[in-house]
Design a protein around this motif. Sequence first.
Motif, PDB file in Angstrom:
ATOM      1  N   ILE A  13      42.527  40.248  44.986  1.00  0.00           N
ATOM      2  CA  ILE A  13      43.369  40.408  43.800  1.00  0.00           C
ATOM      3  C   ILE A  13      42.914  39.470  42.689  1.00  0.00           C
ATOM      4  CG2 ILE A  13      45.703  40.199  42.871  1.00  0.00           C
ATOM      5  CD1 ILE A  13      46.765  41.058  45.609  1.00  0.00           C
ATOM      6  N   GLY A  14      42.635  38.214  43.029  1.00  0.00           N
ATOM      7  CA  GLY A  14      42.259  37.238  42.021  1.00  0.00           C
ATOM      8  C   GLY A  14      41.005  37.594  41.258  1.00  0.00           C
ATOM      9  N   SER A  15      40.007  38.142  41.931  1.00  0.00           N
ATOM     10  CA  SER A  15      38.760  38.496  41.245  1.00  0.00           C
ATOM     11  C   SER A  15      38.955  39.704  40.336  1.00  0.00           C
ATOM     12  CB  SER A  15      37.643  38.754  42.253  1.00  0.00           C
ATOM     13  OG  SER A  15      37.947  39.852  43.104  1.00  0.00           O
ATOM     14  N   ASN A  16      39.714  40.695  40.796  1.00  0.00           N
ATOM     15  CA  ASN A  16      39.993  41.850  39.941  1.00  0.00           C
ATOM     16  C   ASN A  16      40.809  41.442  38.722  1.00  0.00           C
ATOM     17  OD1 ASN A  16      39.199  44.704  41.048  1.00  0.00           O
ATOM     18  ND2 ASN A  16      39.765  43.518  42.864  1.00  0.00           N
ATOM     19  N   LEU A  17      41.791  40.573  38.919  1.00  0.00           N
ATOM     20  CA  LEU A  17      42.610  40.094  37.808  1.00  0.00           C
ATOM     21  C   LEU A  17      41.766  39.299  36.826  1.00  0.00           C
ATOM     22  CD1 LEU A  17      45.291  39.535  36.361  1.00  0.00           C
ATOM     23  CD2 LEU A  17      45.707  37.691  38.019  1.00  0.00           C
ATOM     24  N   SER A  18      40.934  38.406  37.340  1.00  0.00           N
ATOM     25  CA  SER A  18      40.081  37.590  36.469  1.00  0.00           C
ATOM     26  C   SER A  18      39.166  38.458  35.615  1.00  0.00           C
ATOM     27  CB  SER A  18      39.248  36.624  37.309  1.00  0.00           C
ATOM     28  OG  SER A  18      40.056  35.701  37.996  1.00  0.00           O
ATOM     29  N   GLU A  19      38.575  39.467  36.218  1.00  0.00           N
ATOM     30  CA  GLU A  19      37.667  40.342  35.467  1.00  0.00           C
ATOM     31  C   GLU A  19      38.411  41.089  34.368  1.00  0.00           C
ATOM     32  OE1 GLU A  19      33.874  43.177  36.373  1.00  0.00           O
ATOM     33  OE2 GLU A  19      35.557  43.315  37.779  1.00  0.00           O
ATOM     34  N   SER A  20      39.600  41.555  34.688  1.00  0.00           N
ATOM     35  CA  SER A  20      40.392  42.264  33.686  1.00  0.00           C
ATOM     36  C   SER A  20      40.786  41.337  32.535  1.00  0.00           C
ATOM     37  CB  SER A  20      41.647  42.860  34.326  1.00  0.00           C
ATOM     38  OG  SER A  20      42.426  43.538  33.369  1.00  0.00           O
ATOM     39  N   LEU A  21      41.167  40.104  32.848  1.00  0.00           N
ATOM     40  CA  LEU A  21      41.520  39.147  31.798  1.00  0.00           C
ATOM     41  C   LEU A  21      40.326  38.862  30.891  1.00  0.00           C
ATOM     42  CD1 LEU A  21      43.660  36.625  33.883  1.00  0.00           C
ATOM     43  CD2 LEU A  21      44.518  38.258  32.188  1.00  0.00           C
ATOM     44  N   ILE A 218      45.123  48.425  43.073  1.00  0.00           N
ATOM     45  CA  ILE A 218      44.920  47.127  42.447  1.00  0.00           C
ATOM     46  C   ILE A 218      45.135  47.134  40.936  1.00  0.00           C
ATOM     47  CG2 ILE A 218      42.420  47.552  42.353  1.00  0.00           C
ATOM     48  CD1 ILE A 218      44.198  44.114  42.684  1.00  0.00           C
ATOM     49  N   ASP A 219      44.758  48.210  40.252  1.00  0.00           N
ATOM     50  CA  ASP A 219      44.921  48.248  38.798  1.00  0.00           C
ATOM     51  C   ASP A 219      46.388  48.113  38.389  1.00  0.00           C
ATOM     52  OD1 ASP A 219      42.221  48.682  38.842  1.00  0.00           O
ATOM     53  OD2 ASP A 219      42.250  50.482  37.599  1.00  0.00           O
ATOM     54  N   ASN A 220      47.290  48.641  39.210  1.00  0.00           N
ATOM     55  CA  ASN A 220      48.712  48.514  38.914  1.00  0.00           C
ATOM     56  C   ASN A 220      49.169  47.062  39.002  1.00  0.00           C
ATOM     57  OD1 ASN A 220      48.961  51.362  38.694  1.00  0.00           O
ATOM     58  ND2 ASN A 220      49.134  51.526  40.914  1.00  0.00           N
ATOM     59  N   VAL A 221      48.642  46.353  39.979  1.00  0.00           N
ATOM     60  CA  VAL A 221      48.994  44.945  40.169  1.00  0.00           C
ATOM     61  C   VAL A 221      48.448  44.092  39.032  1.00  0.00           C
ATOM     62  CG1 VAL A 221      48.544  42.945  41.645  1.00  0.00           C
ATOM     63  CG2 VAL A 221      49.233  45.124  42.661  1.00  0.00           C
TER      64      VAL A 221
END
Length: 311
Positions: A13-21, A218-221
């Motif tokens: 989750i953290g890596s997907n979130l970081s990339e999106s940010l 994951i995109d929803n999260v």
Amino acid sequence: MPTALVTGAAGFIGSNLSESLLDRGYTVRGIDNFLTGHRHNLDPLEEHDDFSFFEIDIRDAERVADVMEDVDYLFHQAAVPSVPRSVEDPVTTTDGNCTGTATVLDAARRANVDTAVVASSSSVYGSSEELPKVESMTANPESPYALSKYYTEKLAVQFSELYDIDMVALRYFNVFGPRQDPEGEYAAVIPKFINLMQDGERPVIYGDGEQSRDFTYIDNVVEANVLAAEGDASGVAVNVACGDRITVNELVERINKVLGTDLDPVYDDPRPGDVRHSMADLDLVREELDYEPEVEFQDGLQRTIEWLKGE
């Protein structure tokens, strides 16, 4: 643009979130101790000039405080995951998830961080058969992991009441998607089943397979985290899910269909601490965050299979 600190940045989750940010223009600092995260998850992040990484254990108060300076938004994703793992080793789970959370949140309030978003879990509801799961229900955590997540969200809400910092806790429901580890004893069910079945192996279901889950792509999260950080909500714990459910037996059928396989599962004894059914009510998260799931289960499953196949 704001600066965000993401704990557990080398995790799923953290890596997907970081990339999106980063894609949204944030400056991102990531920390991880690699207990369950993976260095290869950092590869696409380190291509960005606005990303910096620090190998830090979230229980290390001094180093966490250093990296927290001048942070606008904290996204606390780091945790020791897995219900079965926590049943076997409650000390590590409790220390990492409870002491670690307290350390991170205390550093955030001392550094005058504007908003903190913390990851909780649907496991806090326990095995009540009442569906859907509504935030007003009495929590009943039935494993050390669930209990540690309940502590995480309660501490966040308490911080919002005691200190001048906005806090939102997100109760994730069975998150899945790219970068989720398919290997190991404690791997999540969707990547583990896909990995086995594309190799022609039969997946193992613990119980009769009629247990159901609100699987959440994951995109929803990621979207829920951003909405929580940038919005006005504070002092609340809300569900993040799709508001639907499928059984584990149906999951196997759907993976078979996408892969073009015809594999029957193997059934084994139920695992202690696992809940029977889970499905989220989304009324409160809609009200507080204006959240709507953007990716439905089948589309997310297709994307996850393509990623695991390297397509």
